[in-house]
Structure formats: structure tokens, C-alpha cells
Design an enzyme around this catalytic site. Structure first.
Site, PDB file in Angstrom:
ATOM      1  N   GLU A  61       1.402  11.319  -2.798  1.00  0.00           N
ATOM      2  CA  GLU A  61       2.755  11.060  -3.283  1.00  0.00           C
ATOM      3  C   GLU A  61       3.108   9.682  -2.760  1.00  0.00           C
ATOM      4  O   GLU A  61       3.417   9.502  -1.591  1.00  0.00           O
ATOM      5  CB  GLU A  61       3.714  12.137  -2.781  1.00  0.00           C
ATOM      6  CG  GLU A  61       5.004  12.202  -3.578  1.00  0.00           C
ATOM      7  CD  GLU A  61       6.073  11.295  -3.010  1.00  0.00           C
ATOM      8  OE1 GLU A  61       6.247  10.182  -3.580  1.00  0.00           O
ATOM      9  OE2 GLU A  61       6.716  11.657  -2.032  1.00  0.00           O
TER      10      GLU A  61
ATOM     11  N   CYS B 190      11.546   7.436  -2.187  1.00  0.00           N
ATOM     12  CA  CYS B 190      10.675   7.011  -3.281  1.00  0.00           C
ATOM     13  C   CYS B 190      11.273   7.364  -4.635  1.00  0.00           C
ATOM     14  O   CYS B 190      10.905   6.778  -5.655  1.00  0.00           O
ATOM     15  CB  CYS B 190       9.292   7.637  -3.125  1.00  0.00           C
ATOM     16  SG  CYS B 190       9.324   9.428  -2.990  1.00  0.00           S
TER      17      CYS B 190
ATOM     18  N   LYS C  30       0.201  14.882  10.842  1.00  0.00           N
ATOM     19  CA  LYS C  30       0.607  13.708  11.612  1.00  0.00           C
ATOM     20  C   LYS C  30       1.915  13.159  11.036  1.00  0.00           C
ATOM     21  O   LYS C  30       1.938  12.600   9.948  1.00  0.00           O
ATOM     22  CB  LYS C  30      -0.457  12.613  11.565  1.00  0.00           C
ATOM     23  CG  LYS C  30      -0.148  11.434  12.504  1.00  0.00           C
ATOM     24  CD  LYS C  30      -0.753  10.144  12.017  1.00  0.00           C
ATOM     25  CE  LYS C  30      -0.029   9.548  10.840  1.00  0.00           C
ATOM     26  NZ  LYS C  30       1.371   9.116  11.190  1.00  0.00           N
TER      27      LYS C  30
ATOM     28  N   GLU D 294       9.579  -1.701  -4.423  1.00  0.00           N
ATOM     29  CA  GLU D 294      10.539  -0.722  -3.918  1.00  0.00           C
ATOM     30  C   GLU D 294      11.541  -1.408  -2.993  1.00  0.00           C
ATOM     31  O   GLU D 294      11.153  -2.155  -2.096  1.00  0.00           O
ATOM     32  CB  GLU D 294       9.813   0.374  -3.128  1.00  0.00           C
ATOM     33  CG  GLU D 294       9.292   1.513  -3.972  1.00  0.00           C
ATOM     34  CD  GLU D 294       8.832   2.678  -3.121  1.00  0.00           C
ATOM     35  OE1 GLU D 294       9.439   3.759  -3.211  1.00  0.00           O
ATOM     36  OE2 GLU D 294       7.852   2.516  -2.374  1.00  0.00           O
TER      37      GLU D 294
END
Length: 489
Positions: A261, A295, A185, A392
Site C-alpha cells: 500500500e 495517502c 515493525k 504527495e
């Protein structure tokens, strides 16, 4: 397609339906979802919007194909991946333009991602024939140990929007090589690259049901029933830590194998003995790859006091000179962020830091006009309690702070729940090894601003995830180890 493809031609060439059991089909009720160009906000096209029932059909197809695919000769599995690699490389220009249109990154970066994505197929094409086992004499001499490695089974793969093709091949490659079928997906913002990839793999000879692609605006509603179904035996996810936690909870019910991850908060350490120009080059690469929406992006810059002013000045000069614009325009380095929510988040983080005393050396604001653009930004004197020190950023913002001692630098670098990657610049070999070992991260970039490589293990520790992708260990995530005890009379 033409050597120089047009925007309309690459959009028209991609199937917009679900890819289930080797066939393209519309979603239940013919529902669709729009795909936007983040540089203009305009709708590029509509793709199928899968329902939970469509997800079940995709899982049914993967389950039905599993037994025969597990028995498929490893060499032939590898050849399918190899042919897919070659087709990706042949069509780099078309696929790069498609990626730029749906995600926004400049064409040069999109070309690089297509090549990077293809390398995962080439790497795992070679790993397919290297799945090993073992045979040994029992310590008491009365028996034998046979170790056999088998595919874990049908796998659920969820990929993010920021690397819409490479994150797919990084998961599909080892699954196909190991003999696992899958349902993948892609993110709703960037489904076109994955749909194009499915078409290429079918053209390369992938049997029906081995890889199934579902696009949906209701990720949780479609994926949770498949996770809780119990027939899938593996989930591989790339995305935020908050979503990863929810998926882990769902997987616990059926004890699924998981690879996660997740988020990152990468520190970038520059010691006073570093080659500053090399450190600036590495900082630009680590910060601005994918417009900072990665990331692995350098999130926090810690520079030793003796070179802090020089580093800040040179970084500001480089950042302020980066051309901003639509990714299809020649020479553009800074494309749009993915959507309005991304702009709001970056603006909020920068505003919080400034309110707490940080100083803006360049940038610090969005760009007027259509699209989701944010200026390349450098901040100094960023306090440790600023939000962007702990969250982040996912944008072209470089916050700089100063340190005095090695211990202080390592402590600041490790002061985060994340542990994906850290960057380190020094010319002292003893310090390089000492600090690399003390940094709490799954990966370290030592005097380089890029760590990703299909031939190397990628992954983090702490809240940055579980497991590794790529390298010789990447295929292990899709294999079970079976021990057969043999008694001898």
C-alpha cells in the site's frame, strides 16, 4: 488507568522493550531510540532500538510458532481478535492520548483511529471462521478436485507513522485470522501505539510467538536480513512508493508474497452540477484527515469553471477558520506535522507552485514557535507542471485548478503514476458512473470524502501498490490455495 488519563500515565503504562516470543526484552546492547512529541519537539520517552540480531530472534520466534498456530482452531483465533477489539474499545481514551502525543493528530481524530483500528479486529474475528475451499467433479467425470486454503506462513509487516495503530490492526487482523505468525515493525517516529497493541493482544490470550514487535531506527538494516532469510513467506508494507520498490526487489530473491500500500496523488473532481456545500464538506474531510498526512488525502482539486470561484471562496473560508495547536487541546483541528522534514517538504512544494504562478488564497507558510506546524493553505491557478501536482503533499494544502469538460477532468485526474483513490462530486447519475469507471484508481469516493472502511477492500493500482487490505478479500493475502487432485477407480 484513570477515566481521564494524564500524559505521563499513558506513557508510563506502555512497555518500551521489544516483544519477542511473548516476552518483553531489551534490544541487543540495551540500545534505545527517542520518541518525540511533534507539537513541542520534546522527547516523550526512549524505546528499544533493535539490531539485525534482534530481528532474527523475532523471526525465529514466528517460525517456531507457525506450525501450531496454523492448526489453532479458527474459532479460537477469532475469539482472540474479538477480545482484543473489546479491550481496544474499553481503553480508547488512554490509547487516543498516547497516539496524539507521539503522532500529533488531534484527540478527536485519535479516538476515531482507535475505534477504526479495533474494527479491523472485529471484522477479521468474523472472517477467521469463513475461510472456504471447494469440492468438484472433474469435467471428464473420472476424478475430483479438492481445493484447500492454508496460511501462507510467517509474515513480515511494516507500518507507517501516520496511522500508527490502524495500519497495524489492518495487517495483524487478517494474519492472525488466517493462521499466520508475524513480525511487525512500526515506524520509528510512532512506536508506542504498536507496543500498547502488543500488550493488549497478549492480555487477550495470543499465544507466544504469534505476533512479535520490533522497534528500530535502522529499518533497512533490520528488515532486509529477515526478507532475504527465506523463512518468512509474506511481506506486507504500507509506506512510500520509493521504499516499496526497494522492498519488492529484496522480496524477489526469495519470491515472497507481497502486499504493497504505497503512495497516492488523489484527484478531487467537482462538476458544475454538484451540491457545492456537500462538496466542501467532503473536501475538508478528504484534505484535512490526519492533518493531510494520509495517502488517501485529496492532493489535487479540479473544479469545473462554472462553480470554481464559489468552491474556492467557500473552501478558503473553511480552511482559514481551522484552529491550529497541540492535539491535546480542546477544539484543535490542525495539529503538527510529524517532523521538521515534513515542514520543509510542504514549504518547498508550496514555494515551487507560487514561483510558477499559483496564487495563495490563505496560509502558505509555517507557524512560528515550537513544534512542526503549517498553516491550512489554499492555492489557485496551480500550473500542471508544479511539483505538488505530481508529488504527495502530506500536509494541509489544497491546490485548485479549473477544467471545462468531463474528458479534460478525467485526463487531468489520471495524469499521475499513482492510482490509490479518486474523489468525484456530481448529481448526474450517468456522469457519476461514467467517470467512476474511467478514473484510474483502486478506490473512488463518489459524493463522499472518506473511503476507508474495514469491511471494504482498500488498495490501489499503478504505483500505488499491489493487493488489497480489509473486506472479504483482505484475508486472501495471507492464504495459499492448494489443489488436491483425487483419482477415482
Amino acid at each position: 488507568m484513570n477515566a481521564t488519563p494524564s500524559e505521563s500515565s499513558v506513557i508510563d503504562a506502555v512497555a518500551k522493550d521489544l516483544f519477542i516470543d511473548g516476552k518483553w526484552r531489551p534490544a541487543s546492547g540495551s540500545k534505545t531510540l527517542p520518541v518525540h512529541d511533534p507539537s513541542t519537539g520534546e522527547v516523550l520517552c526512549e524505546v528499544a532500538d533493535a539490531s539485525p540480531a534482534d530481528g532474527k530472534d523475532a523471526l525465529d520466534a514466528a517460525v517456531a510458532a507457525q506450525a501450531s498456530w496454523a492448526k489453532h482452531p479458527p474459532r479460537e483465533r477469532g475469539e482472540i481478535l474479538r477480545r482484543s477489539y473489546e479491550l481496544l474499545m474499553e481503553r480508547n481514551e488512554e490509547l487516543a492520548l498516547l497516539m496524539t502525543l507521539e503522532m500529533g493528530k488531534p484527540l478527536a481524530e485519535s479516538r476515531g483511529e482507535v475505534a477504526y483500528a479495533a474494527e479491523f479486529f472485529r471484522w477479521f474475528a468474523e472472517e477467521a471462521v469463513r475461510i472456504d475451499g471447494g469440492y468438484a467433479v472433474a469435467p471428464n467425470g473420472k476424478g475430483r478436485f479438492l481445493v484447500h486454503r492454508q496460511p501462507v506462513g510467517p509474515s513480515l509487516l511494516i507500518t507507517p507513522w501516520n496511522f500508527p495503530m490502524a495500519m497495524g490492526t489492518r495487517k495483524i487482523g487478517p494474519a492472525v485470522a488466517a493462521g499466520c505468525t508475524s513480525v511487525i515493525k512500526p515506524a520509528a517516529q510512532t512506536p508506542l501505539s504498536m507496543l500498547a497493541l502488543a500488550g493488549i493482544m497478549a492480555e487477550a490470550g495470543l499465544p507466544e510467538g504469534v505476533v512479535n514487535v520490533i522497534t528500530t531506527s535502522d529499518s533497512g538494516g533490520v528488515m532486509e536480513p529477515m526478507i532475504r532469510d527465506g523463512r518468512a513467506r509474506k511481506l506486507s508494507f504500507t509506506g512510500s512508493t520509493s521504499v516499496g520498490r526497494k522492498l519488492l526487489e529484496q522480496c524477489s530473491d526469495k519470491v515472497l508474497r507481497t502486499s504493497m500500500e504505497l503512495g497516492g496523488n488523489a484527484p478531487f473532481l467537482v462538476f458544475d452540477d454538484a451540491d457545492i456545500d456537500a462538496a466542501i464538506d467532503g473536501a475538508m474531510l478528504a484534505k484535512l484527515r490526519n492533518i493531510g498526512e494520509a495517502c488517501t488525502a485529496a492532493n489535487r482539486f479540479y473544479v469545473q469553471r462554472g462553480v470554481a470561484d464559489e468552491f474556492a471562496r467557500k473552501l478558503t473560508e473553511r480552511m482559514s477558520a481551522q484552529p491550529i495547536g497541540r492535539g491535546t487541546e480542546e477544539g484543535v483541528v490542525i495539529g503538527p506535522l510529524i517532523d521538521e522534514a515534513a515542514i520543509e517538504k510542504v514549504s518547498s512544494l508550496v514555494g515551487d507552485a507560487v514561483d510558477r504562478g499559483a496564487k495563495v488564497l490563505t496560509g502558505g507558510a509555517g507557524v512560528d514557535g515550537p513544534g512542526h506546524f503549517y498553516q491550512p493553505t489554499v492555492l489557485t491557478e496551480v500550473p500542471q507542471d508544479a511539483r505538488l501536482t505530481h508529488e504527495e503533499i502530506f500536509g494541509p494544502v489544497a491546490p485548485i485548478n479549473v477544467f471545462d469538460t468531463e474528458d479534460e477532468a478525467v485526463a487531468k485526474a489520471n495524469d499521475t503514476e499513482y492510482g490509490l483513490v479518486s474523489y468525484l462530486y456530481t448529481q448526474d447519475i450517468n456522469r457519476a458512473l461514467r467517470v467512476s469507471e474511467n478514473l484510474e484508481a483502486g478506490m473512488v469516493g463518489l459524493n463522499q470524502g472518506l473511503v476507508s472502511n474495514p469491511a471494504a477492500p482498500f488498495g490501489g493500482i499503478k504505483h500505488s501498490g499491489l493487493g488489497r487490505e480489509g473486506g472479504t478479500v483482505g484475508i486472501d493475502e495471507f492464504l495459499e490455495t492448494k489443489y488436491i487432485a483425487i483419482g477415482l477407480s
